[in-house]
Design an enzyme around this catalytic site. Structure first.
Site, mmCIF file in Angstrom:
data_model
loop_
_atom_site.group_PDB
_atom_site.id
_atom_site.type_symbol
_atom_site.label_atom_id
_atom_site.label_comp_id
_atom_site.label_asym_id
_atom_site.label_seq_id
_atom_site.Cartn_x
_atom_site.Cartn_y
_atom_site.Cartn_z
ATOM 1 N N GLU A 1 117.629 63.263 -4.963
ATOM 2 C CA GLU A 1 118.832 62.433 -4.956
ATOM 3 C C GLU A 1 120.038 63.097 -5.638
ATOM 4 O O GLU A 1 120.672 62.527 -6.520
ATOM 5 C CB GLU A 1 118.527 61.077 -5.594
ATOM 6 C CG GLU A 1 117.403 60.333 -4.882
ATOM 7 C CD GLU A 1 116.986 59.051 -5.576
ATOM 8 O OE1 GLU A 1 117.613 58.668 -6.592
ATOM 9 O OE2 GLU A 1 116.012 58.420 -5.123
ATOM 10 N N GLU B 1 109.067 58.197 1.501
ATOM 11 C CA GLU B 1 109.002 56.989 0.671
ATOM 12 C C GLU B 1 109.226 55.742 1.526
ATOM 13 O O GLU B 1 110.066 54.894 1.234
ATOM 14 C CB GLU B 1 110.045 57.049 -0.458
ATOM 15 C CG GLU B 1 109.902 58.259 -1.357
ATOM 16 C CD GLU B 1 110.875 58.260 -2.531
ATOM 17 O OE1 GLU B 1 111.389 57.172 -2.890
ATOM 18 O OE2 GLU B 1 111.123 59.349 -3.092
#
Length: 412
Positions: free
Chosen positions: A172, A277
């Site tokens: 991220e 995810e």
């Protein structure tokens, strides 16, 4: 115009009813053919396409959650560490590493013959403040932080060299507009902190796969930023194996076209594109940190399914998962793994997002560990696709051909 619209709506309603009936019928058929109480395994339905994984928590790693462990063993062939390899847990103090839970995680994967994924080495969250500060609480220098990064990565990755197949090296690093997130890593080290992290990980285990992992890459601006980042890393010779698409989806976002386009765009860069995810929230979107978030658990409009998920929403979730897995299968040549984030609805982080106390139903197994209509929809897609040769078998054949050619050349 009105007549055609009414006809379209009627047809859509009929399709939904048919899908609902088909899903229920499939559940009966699959259970009957698989044996009493023994549903087909997800990993078997996709065995010639890609790995099917899940992130696992501490109770599952230590096998205290027997119900979840049974699901993991039966349905998944890859496991990701949900938390135990994050910096704050594995390296909580400058002079202390704690590998107890991480060792058990790796042992769990090895015990059950699973592909093991490490998550995550460099992130702006769940990293202790001491990493970025000196003894007086002031920001450390670039040189100090680079050395701390190198020590951490070499120690953690090196400990599991040859045992953990791949690592989410950087997690991220991008804002929603595609620019680099102003994290302490960026502010202190500079833009090359990402390249350095990959270099250190490759030094620690030259055989490990190395991933860049992020969410919302289906949004065009963020996707452009990620593509630019990956192109730059590749031009510098940085050893990156795959992009990890987190795929924290909702019933109405992203569109199937966006998912399709995103996978295709990254595949053009010559990388694998893994789904890392996966979950699908059924709740209304609430912006983290907003006024709505503060009342997200207590407002029935924002937390509408506290007493269970209505059948109509179960069917929407099933259709959504079926659509997603059709796209994943379309791109199976570049996807090595599709991993769910958690095992059952009871485990999901979404129950506490963006505030504690919400009740979400984002996975294939309910709170009691029972398969949901979404499970059977995913199984159906995997079992009913057109017959294709095994990609992994083809890889093996190619590997054998290369070995034969090398042997032949040596003989000459």
């Amino acid at each position: 115009m009105m007549r055609s619209t009414m006809i379209a709506l009627t047809q859509r309603s009929a399709v939904k009813r048919a899908l609902s009936r088909a899903t229920k019928l499939l559940m009966v058929i699959l259970l009957a053919t698989a044996g009493f109480g023994q549903e087909p395994a997800l990993k078997d339905a996709y065995k010639d396409a890609f790995l099917i994984g899940a992130s696992i928590n501490r109770a599952q790693i230590y096998e205290r959650d027997a119900r979840a462990v049974g699901i993991i063993r039966r349905h998944f062939n890859a496991v990701t560490a949900e938390n135990v390899l994050k910096w704050e847990l594995v390296h909580p103090a400058p002079d202390r590493y704690d590998f107890a839970a991480a060792d058990r995680f790796v042992a769990f994967g090895e015990k059950y013959g699973m592909t093991i994924i490490g998550h995550t080495l460099i992130w702006h969250n769940q990293t202790p403040r001491w990493v970025f500060e000196d003894e007086r609480g002031r920001p450390v220098s670039r040189e100090v932080l680079l050395e701390r990064m190198r020590d951490h990565i070499h120690t953690v990755v090196g400990r599991y060299k040859g045992r953990i197949r791949g690592w989410d090296v950087v997690n991220e690093a991008l804002n929603e507009d595609g620019t680099l997130r102003q994290s302490p890593w960026l502010k202190i080290i500079g833009e090359d902190y990402i390249a350095k992290a990959f270099e250190f990980a490759h030094e620690a285990d030259p055989g490990a796969e190395l991933y860049y992992n992020d969410y919302s890459l289906e949004n065009e601006a963020k996707r452009r930023g990620a593509i630019e980042l990956i192109r730059k890393l590749k031009s510098q010779g940085v050893p990156i194996t795959a992009i990890g698409l987190q795929e924290h989806n909702r019933l109405d976002w992203p569109s199937i076209a966006q998912v399709d386009e995103t996978i295709a765009a990254f595949a053009k860069l010559g990388l694998k594109v893994n789904v890392t995810e996966l979950d699908v929230s059924v709740l209304p979107w609430v912006e983290p940190g907003s006024d709505e978030a503060k009342r997200a658990a207590s407002d029935p409009r924002l937390n509408p399914y506290t007493k269970g998920l209505p059948d109509e929403v179960q069917q929407r979730l099933a259709r959504r998962y079926a659509e997603l897995f059709k796209i994943y299968l379309k791109h199976r040549d570049v996807i090595d793994r599709v991993s769910f984030w958690n095992v059952t609805d009871a485990d999901s982080w979404l129950n506490d997002f963006p505030a504690r106390g919400r009740t979400d139903y984002p996975l294939l197994f309910d709170r009691a560990g029972r398969p949901k209509p979404a499970f059977y929809a995913v199984i159906s897609v995997g079992m009913n696709r057109s017959a294709v040769g095994s990609r992994r078998a083809a890889r093996g054949d190619e590997s054998n051909r290369r070995t034969v050619r090398k042997t032949d050349l040596k003989a000459r």
